[in-house]
Design an enzyme around this catalytic site. Structure first.
Site, short mmCIF file in Angstrom:
data_model
loop_
_atom_site.label_atom_id
_atom_site.label_comp_id
_atom_site.label_asym_id
_atom_site.label_seq_id
_atom_site.Cartn_x
_atom_site.Cartn_y
_atom_site.Cartn_z
N CYS A 1 -0.68 -0.03 10.34
CA CYS A 1 -1.02 -1.03 9.32
C CYS A 1 0.17 -1.86 8.88
CB CYS A 1 -1.64 -0.33 8.12
SG CYS A 1 -2.09 -1.46 6.81
N CYS B 1 -0.17 4.74 6.97
CA CYS B 1 -0.89 4.56 8.23
C CYS B 1 -0.03 3.76 9.22
CB CYS B 1 -2.21 3.84 7.99
SG CYS B 1 -3.25 4.62 6.72
N CYS C 1 -17.05 -9.26 3.43
CA CYS C 1 -16.39 -7.97 3.34
C CYS C 1 -15.21 -8.09 2.39
CB CYS C 1 -15.92 -7.52 4.72
SG CYS C 1 -17.26 -7.46 5.92
N CYS D 1 0.84 -1.20 0.00
CA CYS D 1 0.00 0.00 0.00
C CYS D 1 0.88 1.25 0.00
CB CYS D 1 -0.90 -0.01 1.23
SG CYS D 1 -2.04 1.40 1.29
N CYS E 1 -20.45 2.08 6.90
CA CYS E 1 -19.80 1.42 8.02
C CYS E 1 -18.53 2.20 8.33
CB CYS E 1 -19.47 -0.02 7.65
SG CYS E 1 -18.40 -0.88 8.82
N CYS F 1 -20.08 -6.15 1.42
CA CYS F 1 -19.56 -4.83 1.77
C CYS F 1 -18.21 -4.66 1.09
CB CYS F 1 -19.40 -4.71 3.29
SG CYS F 1 -18.60 -3.18 3.82
N ARG G 1 -19.46 -3.77 16.08
CA ARG G 1 -18.74 -4.99 15.72
C ARG G 1 -17.37 -5.01 16.39
NH1 ARG G 1 -18.20 -4.42 10.44
NH2 ARG G 1 -20.31 -5.16 10.18
#
Length: 416
Positions: free
Chosen positions: A72, A69, A109, A65, A202, A142, A272
């Site tokens: 992560c 972040c 998901c 990526c 979400c 999702c 969740r």
């Protein structure tokens, strides 16, 4: 405790607590913890009964990526030894999804690392959504693909997506210290785009990154203002090879207080438990079911989770039941209000890492090769390898963090 009675009354009326009341929940003592769980449990049962919704992750594209972040394992510059692979084909993703659905999940998901999808990526994911829905009648899908450009949410909706996940993760005041390659406002904008396209929104948070109680309350109140159908609560897994590798700040008791606070602020929303439950809640996971009404089944994006069979046994042993595909997750006043999937289960994903989904770097479990609480290892540890002893008291269980080596992107069967 007058505070808890007040919070229960407000939760049953869908009335927001004050910031001071939310902070007071986080400040309660361990001696009062069961009272806090019992109070928040009343609100949870009022709106969701004893049902637990199961969600299943499919990591469509792992690692590499460009975003930074700090939490992560897939971030730019990450040295974490995770699986790295490019886009799964639609039939591969559908096959991966089928394993989770067979285990009782009602929501799939679909997650992909990256800043956000290109138009070609949206085409790929659209084909995957169609393949999954053609082969699995009634499944909810999702998408969690990062920051959305204009028109992309609408295209995902047209392809059959029911929801879109993009987390705020932390407070606006501290966001710049966690990520520099995009802004808090970018994340808010993507949630708005999902809402506007008719997708069930979400959006959630990550706890344990060194934030203050005030930061936690700030982000949860911001989430309430965004009004998502689903709020995933992640607990940071400090992956080796990431900037937050040494941030072991959570105890099981702290996690329960955070979940209770979220339930009081978002009483009628699907809460969740996402990344980190096995590592930080550990044997207290059944208590967390009294606060949250949704979990992920099996493994996560880049780390192992508790064995799917153990998840199902835990739910049954705690006196809860798995929510059926024919049951409506959200209370009637929310499900009737609209949103692409508000009429069925209205949940989102809540489980990505770098591109803003929600279970960030992923929890491990005791089921990996070191042994532990799950007992479903992919392979036993070599005899020469030392087995970590269980931690005592509130010490972190670093031995519970294991990189995922099975399921999507591999030739091995998933842990579902």
């Amino acid at each position: 405790m007058n505070l808890l009675n007040t919070l229960v009354d407000k939760g049953l009326r869908r009335e927001s607590p004050t910031r001071e009341e939310a902070l007071a929940v986080l400040a309660t003592s361990d001696d009062d913890l069961l009272d806090v769980v019992a109070a928040a449990g009343k609100v949870r049962r009022h709106w969701f009964g004893r049902r637990v919704k199961l969600n299943y992750l499919v990591n469509l594209k792992s690692g590499l990526c460009p975003e930074d972040c700090s939490y992560c394992s897939q971030r730019l510059g990450s040295k974490a030894d995770i699986l790295k692979y490019t886009w799964l084909k639609p039939d591969q993703a559908s096959e991966a999804a089928a394993a989770g659905l067979a285990g009782g999940a009602k929501r799939v998901c679909l997650v992909a690392s990256g800043r956000g999808p290109t138009d070609r990526d949206v085409d790929r994911v659209s084909d995957t959504i169609k393949a999954i829905k053609e082969q699995n009648e009634g499944v909810e899908v999702c998408a969690c693909l990062g920051l959305l450009s204009d028109g992309q949410a609408e295209r995902l909706r047209e392809a059959g997506a029911d929801a879109y996940n993009h987390n705020l993760n932390t407070s606006e005041a501290t966001y710049g210290g966690i990520t520099t390659t995009h802004t808090y406002a970018d994340r808010v904008d993507t949630v708005h785009k999902a809402h506007a396209a008719g997708l069930s929104a979400c959006s959630g948070l990550i706890a344990g990154m060194g934030e203050s109680d005030e930061d936690l309350v700030d982000v949860v109140f911001s989430l309430r203002e965004l009004d998502p159908d689903s709020v995933p609560v992640n607990f940071l897994i400090p992956f080796e090879g990431t900037p937050l590798a040494k941030e072991w700040n959570l105890t099981p008791q702290r996690c329960l207080r955070i979940l209770a606070m979220v339930r009081f602020v978002c009483p009628d929303v699907e809460v969740r438990i996402a990344g980190g439950r096995e590592v930080h809640l550990r044997t207290m996971q059944p208590l967390a079911l009294h606060l949250a009404n949704s979990i992920f089944l099996g493994d996560y994006l880049t780390s192992e989770g508790q064995a799917g069979k153990a998840d199902l046994e835990m739910i049954a042993d705690a006196g809860f039941e798995v929510e059926g595909a024919d049951q409506v997750t959200l209370p009637e006043h929310r499900s009737a209000a609209g949103g692409a999937c508000g009429s069925h289960d209205g949940a989102g994903c809540g489980s990505h890492e770098g591109s803003g989904c929600g279970s960030h770097e992923e929890p491990g479990c005791g089921s990996h090769q070191g042994g532990g609480v799950c007992g479903s290892a992919e392979a036993p540890a070599p005899e020469s390898a030392p087995v970590a002893a269980p931690a005592v008291g509130n010490e972190p269980r670093t031995d519970l963090v294991a990189v995922r080596r099975r399921g999507a992107g591999t030739d091995l069967a998933p842990n579902a």
